[in-house]
Design a protein around this motif. Structure first.
Motif, short mmCIF file in Angstrom:
data_model
loop_
_atom_site.label_atom_id
_atom_site.label_comp_id
_atom_site.label_asym_id
_atom_site.label_seq_id
_atom_site.Cartn_x
_atom_site.Cartn_y
_atom_site.Cartn_z
N SER A 10 -42.00 64.67 -8.66
CA SER A 10 -40.58 64.47 -8.52
C SER A 10 -40.03 65.28 -7.34
O SER A 10 -39.21 64.78 -6.57
N LEU A 11 -40.50 66.51 -7.19
CA LEU A 11 -40.05 67.34 -6.08
C LEU A 11 -40.49 66.75 -4.74
O LEU A 11 -39.75 66.75 -3.77
N VAL A 12 -41.73 66.28 -4.69
CA VAL A 12 -42.23 65.67 -3.46
C VAL A 12 -41.43 64.42 -3.13
O VAL A 12 -41.03 64.20 -1.98
N GLU A 13 -41.19 63.58 -4.14
CA GLU A 13 -40.42 62.36 -3.91
C GLU A 13 -39.01 62.68 -3.46
O GLU A 13 -38.45 62.02 -2.57
N SER A 14 -38.42 63.72 -4.08
CA SER A 14 -37.07 64.12 -3.70
C SER A 14 -37.04 64.60 -2.25
O SER A 14 -36.15 64.22 -1.47
N ALA A 15 -38.02 65.41 -1.87
CA ALA A 15 -38.10 65.89 -0.49
C ALA A 15 -38.32 64.73 0.49
O ALA A 15 -37.71 64.68 1.57
N ALA A 43 -34.14 74.54 3.39
CA ALA A 43 -33.00 73.63 3.34
C ALA A 43 -33.04 72.71 2.13
O ALA A 43 -32.00 72.40 1.53
N LEU A 44 -34.23 72.27 1.75
CA LEU A 44 -34.37 71.32 0.64
C LEU A 44 -34.55 72.01 -0.70
O LEU A 44 -34.48 71.35 -1.75
N GLY A 45 -34.81 73.30 -0.69
CA GLY A 45 -34.98 74.03 -1.94
C GLY A 45 -36.25 73.69 -2.68
O GLY A 45 -36.28 73.71 -3.92
N VAL A 46 -37.30 73.37 -1.93
CA VAL A 46 -38.61 73.06 -2.53
C VAL A 46 -39.67 73.87 -1.82
O VAL A 46 -39.43 74.47 -0.76
N SER A 47 -40.86 73.90 -2.38
CA SER A 47 -41.94 74.68 -1.80
C SER A 47 -42.42 74.07 -0.49
O SER A 47 -42.22 72.88 -0.22
N ARG A 48 -43.08 74.89 0.30
CA ARG A 48 -43.66 74.38 1.54
C ARG A 48 -44.73 73.33 1.26
O ARG A 48 -44.91 72.39 2.03
N ALA A 49 -45.43 73.49 0.12
CA ALA A 49 -46.45 72.50 -0.25
C ALA A 49 -45.80 71.14 -0.50
O ALA A 49 -46.34 70.10 -0.10
#
Length: 230
Positions: A10-15, A43-49
């Motif tokens: 979900s985080l990857v899709e959101s990014a 900026a996106l509030g997610v991990s670098r991975a």
């Protein structure tokens, strides 16, 4: 474990969606470099991975291109255009030419009706580049100018769908021009169909534009040794 995986996806899709949105809305236009991984992560509030996977997905879809030592650049802002371009790159040249038999006539007619002075100037400049490359016997420059000429005619048609299709067709068109060895058969004088088409568009004469487009394409068909209508 499964829940974590779902959250990560979900985080990857959101990014991915966020980065795609910035490309589509023009924040990062075609040709620009996107921010580095660390800045995107913040900026996106997610991990670098997650950012890395999102960028990898957009590279695979054809919107982004990594350039070693330079960063990652936007090369398209339309997923569907990328898909069409890839399909055209795999197409047989005879099939591309058959599609052009319809597109060229419509583009020529509509360009003669709707071109602006600025668009006419662009078409004339491409024709001049084509003539200059012909005089130098510069095959690459000739092919590029010839392909640009046809794209500019389509853009002058006032039909954005036709223009998008022709931009996607550009790579296949260049290959068609190389295969047809157009440089060896081209003519720089006023009887050249490209010159006649430009004159018709300048004069805003749709029928003369259609006649020139038909003549121009017949030359490509002859040079490629293809049937005009199969």
């Amino acid at each position: 474990m499964q829940t974590v995986r779902k959250g990560r996806v979900s985080l990857v899709e959101s990014a991915t969606d966020e980065i795609r949105g910035q490309i589509v809305n023009g924040t990062w236009p075609v040709g620009s470099r996107i921010p580095p991984e660390s800045a995107l992560s913040e900026a996106l509030g997610v991990s670098r991975a997650s950012v890395r996977e999102a960028v990898r997905s957009l590279v695979h879809s054809g919107l982004l291109e990594p350039r070693q030592g330079d960063g990652t650049f936007v090369i398209s802002d339309d997923d569907s255009a990328v898909a069409l371009r890839r399909r055209l790159e795999r197409a047989e040249l005879s099939h591309v030419t058959q599609v052009r038999q319809g597109l060229d006539v419509v583009a020529a007619r509509q360009a003669a009706k709707h071109r602006t002075d600025a668009q006419l100037a662009g078409i004339e400049a491409a024709l001049d580049r084509r003539r200059a490359a012909l005089a130098r016997h510069d095959s690459e420059a000739f092919t590029a100018a010839d392909a640009d000429f046809h794209v500019l005619v389509a853009e002058a048609s006032a039909n954005p769908v036709l223009a998008d299709i022709y931009r996607s067709l550009s790579a296949a068109l260049r290959e068609e021009l190389r295969r047809a060895a157009c440089l060896d058969t081209a003519d720089a004088d006023s009887t050249d169909p490209h010159s006649r088409l430009t004159d018709a568009i300048r004069a805003q004469d749709p029928q003369a534009a259609v006649d020139a487009a038909v003549l121009l394409l017949a030359g490509h068909v002859r040079d490629l040794a293809l049937p005009l209508d199969d």
